[in-house]
Every structure is written in structure tokens, then in C-alpha cells.
Design a protein around this motif. Sequence first.
Motif, PDB file in Angstrom:
ATOM      1  N   ALA B  98      63.167  41.094  23.841  1.00  0.00           N
ATOM      2  CA  ALA B  98      62.160  40.554  22.923  1.00  0.00           C
ATOM      3  C   ALA B  98      61.854  39.115  23.287  1.00  0.00           C
ATOM      4  CB  ALA B  98      62.668  40.655  21.487  1.00  0.00           C
ATOM      5  N   GLY B 101      59.613  38.820  27.727  1.00  0.00           N
ATOM      6  CA  GLY B 101      58.669  39.932  27.761  1.00  0.00           C
ATOM      7  C   GLY B 101      58.327  40.323  29.181  1.00  0.00           C
ATOM      8  N   TYR B 120      52.905  46.969  17.979  1.00  0.00           N
ATOM      9  CA  TYR B 120      54.158  47.684  18.246  1.00  0.00           C
ATOM     10  C   TYR B 120      55.371  46.754  18.203  1.00  0.00           C
ATOM     11  CZ  TYR B 120      57.401  50.784  20.688  1.00  0.00           C
ATOM     12  OH  TYR B 120      58.472  51.559  21.016  1.00  0.00           O
ATOM     13  N   HIS B 125      60.272  44.354  15.525  1.00  0.00           N
ATOM     14  CA  HIS B 125      61.124  43.197  15.286  1.00  0.00           C
ATOM     15  C   HIS B 125      60.909  42.583  13.913  1.00  0.00           C
ATOM     16  CE1 HIS B 125      62.459  43.490  19.368  1.00  0.00           C
ATOM     17  NE2 HIS B 125      61.226  43.453  19.809  1.00  0.00           N
ATOM     18  N   ARG B 174      50.032  42.596  24.268  1.00  0.00           N
ATOM     19  CA  ARG B 174      51.132  43.316  23.631  1.00  0.00           C
ATOM     20  C   ARG B 174      52.444  42.578  23.869  1.00  0.00           C
ATOM     21  NH1 ARG B 174      51.977  49.230  25.919  1.00  0.00           N
ATOM     22  NH2 ARG B 174      53.044  48.078  27.568  1.00  0.00           N
ATOM     23  N   ALA B 175      52.622  42.080  25.111  1.00  0.00           N
ATOM     24  CA  ALA B 175      53.864  41.368  25.424  1.00  0.00           C
ATOM     25  C   ALA B 175      53.909  40.034  24.688  1.00  0.00           C
ATOM     26  CB  ALA B 175      53.954  41.148  26.936  1.00  0.00           C
ATOM     27  N   THR B 178      55.130  39.668  20.700  1.00  0.00           N
ATOM     28  CA  THR B 178      56.512  39.555  20.209  1.00  0.00           C
ATOM     29  C   THR B 178      57.030  38.129  20.309  1.00  0.00           C
ATOM     30  OG1 THR B 178      57.223  40.241  22.392  1.00  0.00           O
ATOM     31  CG2 THR B 178      57.233  41.920  20.699  1.00  0.00           C
TER      32      THR B 178
END
Lengths: 487, 265
Positions: B98, B101, B120, B125, B174-175, B178
Amino acid sequence: MPVLWIILIVIAIGAVGYVATRARAMASAGNDARHLHSLPSYYGYMAFLFAAAPAFLLLIVWLIAAPLVIEKRVAATLPADVVEQAASQNLLMAEVRRVAVGLDNAVAAGVMDEDLASNARADFTDMTARLKEAGQVITQNVTTPVLRAAQMMREANASSRLWMTIAVIAVAIAGAALAMMRAQRDYRARNVVERGVRWMLVGAASIAILTTVGIVLSLLFNTIEFFRIYPASEFFGSLTWSPSFGGGSELGIWPLLWGTLYISVIALAVAVPIGLFAAIYLSEYASNRVRSVAKPLLEILAGIPTIVYGLFALLTVGPLLLAAFGDGGLGWMQSGTAVMTAGLVMGIMLIPFVSSLSDDIINAVPQAMRDGSYGLGATQSETIRQVVLPAALPGIVGAVLLAASRAIGETMIVVLGAGAAARLSLNPFEAMTTVTAKIVSQLTGDADFASPEALVAFALGMTLFVITLGLNVFALYIVRKYREQYD
Amino acid sequence: MNDMRPLERIVDTDNIKISAKGCQVYYGDTHAIKDVDVQIEDKTVTAFIGPSGCGKSTFLRCLNRMNDTIDICRIEGEILLDGENIYDKKVDPVQLRAKVGMVFQKPNPFPKSIYDNVAYGPRIHGLAKNKADLDVIVEKSLRRGAIWDEVKDRLDAPGTGLSGGQQQRLCIARAVATEPEVLLMDEPCSALDPIATGQVEELIDELRSQYSVVIVTHSMQQAARVSQKTAFFHLGNLVEFGETGQIFTKPEDPRTESYISGKIG
């Protein structure tokens, strides 16, 4: 000449054609294969194809058509009053066939010589006596006209057979000769063989399809026959299933359909979670060593004959359930045979179907999907639940629906595990029965084949066929619709 | 090689984010990475270059323990993230990933909607308190991925329906969603056309302001364009590591020189 011999002769002609044509093609190219259009063996294959394919086709058509033609001709010679007396022309013709076969057997056994068997003026009583002596079945129905018709049939059969032999062999020789004539260096034998192979494959595919069509048609005609003597509104509307062979039976499909669905639902409720979880374990968690042992073991379940599952239901699962839920326990269960017994055992039977198919489908989900999820810090089970399963869902649905069609069509486990009582009840510990089990019991009795009690089996079969077909089409639709989503 | 613009780049900070010491990687009996020492700085783009099979992707995957998913892979030595060994038993690889990434070679959006693809990570998380919060995160990430304007009207459309370049930017968004500290990119442009590559490279340069970015690339021009530091790998060894400008103009090692001038690799 027996058919086997004809086949062997045709093959021999093809083989001779192969060698001769190949040699001729080689000769036309000055014995240098490089000058030929195709490899030498292709010319040979072409000759074999030319000899065998039309000959075998003719043989098949003749074998199917000749009996029909002969029977029609013989039937036309039977006097009208004799036909009337026997009530049905079909029955009479069956008798004629039997006598014809009897005469053949008698000749073969040496009780009768060929002259006597085909002698149109032979004494009727003497013939029947001799036939009986030869151990052939002769009923009261055999009369002089029947005997004469049988003799005529024998004669026609014999000449048909002779002409067939001549025609088939002639076609084979002609084919081989044609191929040989064409075997020149520029002739494209390779392309001809390619077309031949293609038609052979088309033939194989059409046999499978035509058989399916034939099965459906035979079901369909009998179903129509059934609905002619029994009202469809009763069949689809009545809630009672009580066939009585004396007449006045009630043949409502609902109790059977309910039993089928109830047992299938229980079976799927067992098989889907267990099968799916097993597949997830095998494809995502298990090491290669475990998988290489566990997967075949699980698939052994699929190889057990269903009758063995039936015995397992009858002897093990039924008594166990009875001990827990019967009079000694909760008192819900009267006997070992119940919906629950059959459903549980059927569920076990279906586990490998679900797990094996799901496993393949889960493995087909690209590793990139999993990497993407792990790369975001997801755990293994989060990845499976949120990425792998949704991606594999269409395939899993397909697997489940396939298992459902198996469950609906299953017979032996139901016969042994669920009892034979057709009833509409919500209690899963009561005996019920299914459509397939009733088809068996309706057709294995002594009932007249033309009675509604026997013909209902075809209507039941047709209904079942429509249901499973619908399920399969639905499964295909689901799989197609979502298949390429992760590409 | 005209396109190469070896600039003298000033590195903002000399904060060390990741530091590898004596790192060895084995695939079964194959010794894939041999004794690599490297220090990756924060808020810097570091490029790993080298011929195919030189171990640069393998080493990249060590940085967020993605190699853990490969059974036969074995790692020795230590890799420190903010001074803490990520191969220590106390470290949970899931938590680590997390923080570090990863963007892959081939765009790999999940078969879900664009929104769900980005949401996602935050969902797993628990980064969002409620739906509105999540919406904010998704929008911010998509903006950072430089794809917001293209997809804002169709967040419910499947992510797999986008073009290759859009998919890759979606994967970067997306990466980013997080909130990682380091972003690893494994040849992120190898499946993209020049225009999409240009967009992704621009994006990488913007990401530098917040993250430490490590990028593996086959294209030396790309390394020269986007990175401040470059590491040259050859046959599992780290041959040379230094300022990008210096590597491309005055390489110290003859192997580096042969590679960037096209004589090997």
C-alpha cells in the motif's frame, strides 16, 4: 454376400487403387516426385477416396432404403381381407418379417433346403411343422398368405443383396479407375484430398446433429400422440399424479416437477459452495504438489457411476439422516428415502463438475489482474473476492448451470434415495420423486404402449428436455455475454 | 540519439527513501541479482535501464515484495524503506504494497467500472469515511492520473473499454489513490503508442513533486527524458548509478558507454 465382405472388398479395391494411382502419377512425372503437383501419396489417397467414399455412401443408402421398398411391395400383395383380419397392417408385416427370418434360419440350420423354402407351392402345414422343428417361433397368425408374402420377401431380399453387392463394387472400381485416369503430373490431388477430408469432417458433425434432431423428433411425435389422448390442460394444470393402468389416471406434471426442482436446489446448495471453495483453494492457495494430487482425487468423484451414489444414499446417508431427524431424533422424517437424502448425495456427485470447471476458469483469469490487486496492497482473499471471482463469474455461472442440468436429469440417485411418492410438499424430509424417475417407472411396467400411462413418459421427457435446453442456452448466453471482459 | 536531452538536473532533496544493501536474488538456482547496492531518493524519478534479462524488473519487484508471490524466488541482503528493512519478519507485505504502489508493463484495469477501479485501493484500506469522501479521492486520483477530463462523464463505464494509453493512466490513478510514498513502474509505456507515451511521461514528471518514482524502461531516450537518476544494470549487476545527465554524457564504466551508444544490448 455379407456386408462385412463388401466393405473389405471395397477397401481392397481402394488399396489397389492407391498403389496403382501413385505409381501412375510417379510415372507421369518421370519418377521424380519433385515434378508432381502434389506429393505422390496424395494421388494414392485420392484414389482410395474416389473408390471408397461413393461406394460406402451407396452401401449405406441401399441398406436403409431397400427394406422400406421391399416391405412396401410385399405389403401391397397381401389380400385386403387378411389385413383386416389381423387388425393392423403393421402387426401383419411384423409377422411376415418374422417368418422370413425363420425361413432363413431354418435353411441355415439345415432343416429345410433352399428349394423348399422358396417353393411357392410348398405345403403350408409341412412348412410350419418344419419351422417349429427348427426352433423358430411360429404363432397362430401365420397363414398361407403370410407364408407366401414371407417367401416373396426372402426372394426380394436376396436379389436386392445381390444387386447391391454388384453396384457397390462397380462404383468402387469405377471410382478407382477415374482417379487413376486423372493421375497426371499437373493434377491437383492435394486439393482434392483436402476437400475430401473436409467433407468427411462435415459428415461426422452432421451425424451428431442429425441424431439430436432424430431424438427430439421421436420425443415430439410421441408427445403429440400423448396429448391427442390426454388433455394438455390436465397435464400442465393438475396437481395430482396418480397413474392407474386400469384407466382414469390423473397425470399432472407438477408434483414431479416440484420434486425435481426441490432435489436439484438442495443438490446445488451443497455442490456450488463446496465445489467453488475447493476450486478456489486448488487454483489460488494450493501448492503445485498438493494440486497435482488433490485435483485428480476430486475428479474421481465424477467417475463414480450414479447407481453407486444411489446405494450410498440408500444405505448410508438415508439411515444417518433418519437417526438425526427421524422418530428417534427430531421426528420430522418417516423413512430414509427423502428429498434431503437424494439432494445431499446428488450434491456430492456434482462437486467435481463445479470445482473442475471453476478451477479451469479461475486459472484462466490473467495473472496481471492478481498482480494489479496485490500491487495495491490487497490480501489474497480480497483479491479473489473482488477481482478474480468477478472476472471469472460468467464461467462460474456456466459451470453451475451445467451442474443444474445434470441435477435435473439425474435418475438413479432419486430412485434409490428419494422414494417413489409423487407429492407436493415443503418438508424436505419427505419422500418425493422426480420427472426422470417417473419416466423409468412408466415405461418399465406392463402397460400397453399406446395408453396415456405409458405415453406420458414422452411428454415428461419432452418437458425435461425443454427445461435443460433452456438452461443450457441461458448458460451459453451468460458465458458469451461476459466472456471477454478482462481482455 | 538526437532526442536525448541530458540536462543538468538539480535534485531537490537528498533524502534517501529506499536503500538496498548487498541485495541478492535467486530464482531457484539462477542468481538473478548480484550484490546490488542502490539508494533511491525521495521526490525523484529514478530510471533502471539495461538489456533484457539484466534483472532490472526483478529488482524493481523486490522493492514492494511482489516477488513473494513467486515460490522459487529467494532474496538475501537488505532493502530499507525509510530506514526499516522491508524483509524484516515484522513487516506485512500487504501493508508495504500500500505504501509502495506499482504500475505494470501491460495496462491491467480490473473488469469493473472506472470509478470502482480507482476506488479499489481506498476501499480495501479504509481511506474514505463515506461515499462523498470516496468521490473526492477518486476525482483527485483521476486528476493526478491526467485522465479526469476524458472520463469524468463515464465513470460507470468499464475500465477495460478505454484505449491503451487511457488504461495505463487509469492504472496510475488507481495506484496513486492509495496514497503511496513510492511508485514503481515496470516499463509503463512499452504497450503504448508515442502519443500515449508522451502523456504518461508528462504525468511521471508531475508525480515527482509528491512521490519517489522508480521506472524500469527499455528506452534510453525515455530514461533521459523523465529521470533525474539512472541505474544501469547488466547481467544482474548494477554497473553504474548516478545523475542521469552524467550517465548519458560521461559514463564511467565502459559497459555503460557501450550500451548507451548501442554497441551492446
